[in-house]
Write a protein that holds these residues in place. Structure first.
Motif: not given
Length: 300
Positions: A262-265, A166-169
């Motif tokens: 922040f869990l982005d896909p 993911p694009m998690a931050t």
């Protein structure tokens, strides 16, 4: 507005019941607390300690790893306006890291969006501690997304391929002490991604405002429990079945620390109306395109 406390152990013991309770919160306040998760407390304490060490560095040392186009590095106090319409600048500083990739990773060499090399300070154990925490919360996030899928009458593994890289931050945050006259800690906003996993040091300040209402409500703090909220990306994905609720951070009465994940896909994951949720209200968009549009609004 109810912000329920859920027990993470039920994800294994009673997955249908847990999914039902998560779905009720996601359709209501858009927030819930998650206790009895499997992220070790000593790892959490280690991340907070590393954050303290980083924010105590001289300005020049932090400026050498200032935040870049890949959303990695140091964001200094005054660099963000989460509520640009208010005219207020956020009174906080932060450090961001993302999925940890080597400089010769094919995704970086190909120029894939939001793929980059993390920017590390020269602090013993800093990178290793944050990498371990990132992996632990990413795993927890994948399990919570299984509950989301169950609640929406989808196979539990429906989102698996959309969140495996993911694009998690992972974001460390530091707020100086202040009063309402000083401005705002973090301006009113909704989060961009699918789910946010927040831990704080117990200092108050986080408030939510139910959609359609004008009053702000303090978010309860339960020691060791994550504060989890639905982000705009998942609200869009669910065709507005789930609710992404505005929230803010007031200037705290004493210095405040928090850890946000922040869990982005994945960048290439397509965010389009899920099956069984009616006529689509939004056109399909890739995870990367959606995140870019939101970051540009924040950073100008």
């Amino acid at each position: 507005m109810e912000i329920p406390l859920l027990d993470a152990r039920r994800m294994g013991e009673d997955p249908a019941g847990f999914a039902r309770d998560l779905g009720r919160a996601a359709r209501g306040s858009g927030f819930f607390l998650l206790a009895h998760h499997d992220v070790p407390q000593d790892l959490i304490d280690g991340v907070l300690a590393q954050g303290d060490a980083f924010f105590a560095l001289p300005h020049d040392a932090k400026a050498r790893i200032a935040i870049d186009a890949g959303n990695r590095g140091w964001a200094w106090e005054g660099s963000e306006k989460l509520d640009p319409d208010s005219g207020q600048v956020d009174r906080k500083e932060a450090f961001n890291m993302g999925l940890d990739l080597a400089a010769d990773d094919p995704r970086i060499l190909a120029g894939d969006p939001f793929r980059g090399v993390n920017r590390w300070p020269d602090l013993p154990g800093f990178a290793e501690t944050l990498r371990a925490y990132f992996d632990a919360v990413h795993g927890l996030g994948q399990r919570v997304m299984q509950a989301v899928a169950r609640d929406l009458d989808l196979p539990p593994d429906h989102f698996e391929s959309a969140f495996d890289a993911p694009m998690a931050t992972l974001r460390l945050l530091s707020y100086p002490a202040g009063s309402p006259e000083d401005g705002i800690g973090a301006g009113a906003h909704t989060d961009y991604g699918a789910l946010t996993f927040l831990l704080t040091d117990g200092v108050p300040g986080l408030q939510v405002r139910p959609r359609g209402q004008s009053d702000w409500i303090d978010v309860p703090d339960v020691a060791g429990a994550y504060i989890i909220n639905i982000g705009d990306c998942l609200m869009r994905w669910s065709n507005d079945t789930y609710v992404s609720t505005p929230h803010r951070v007031l200037p705290p009465p004493r210095p405040r620390r928090s850890i946000a994940f922040f869990l982005d896909p994945n960048p290439e994951a397509m965010v389009s109306c899920l099956p069984g949720l009616g006529e689509a209200k939004y056109p399909p968009i890739s995870g990367a395109e959606y995140l870019r549009s939101r970051l540009e609004a924040t950073y100008g």
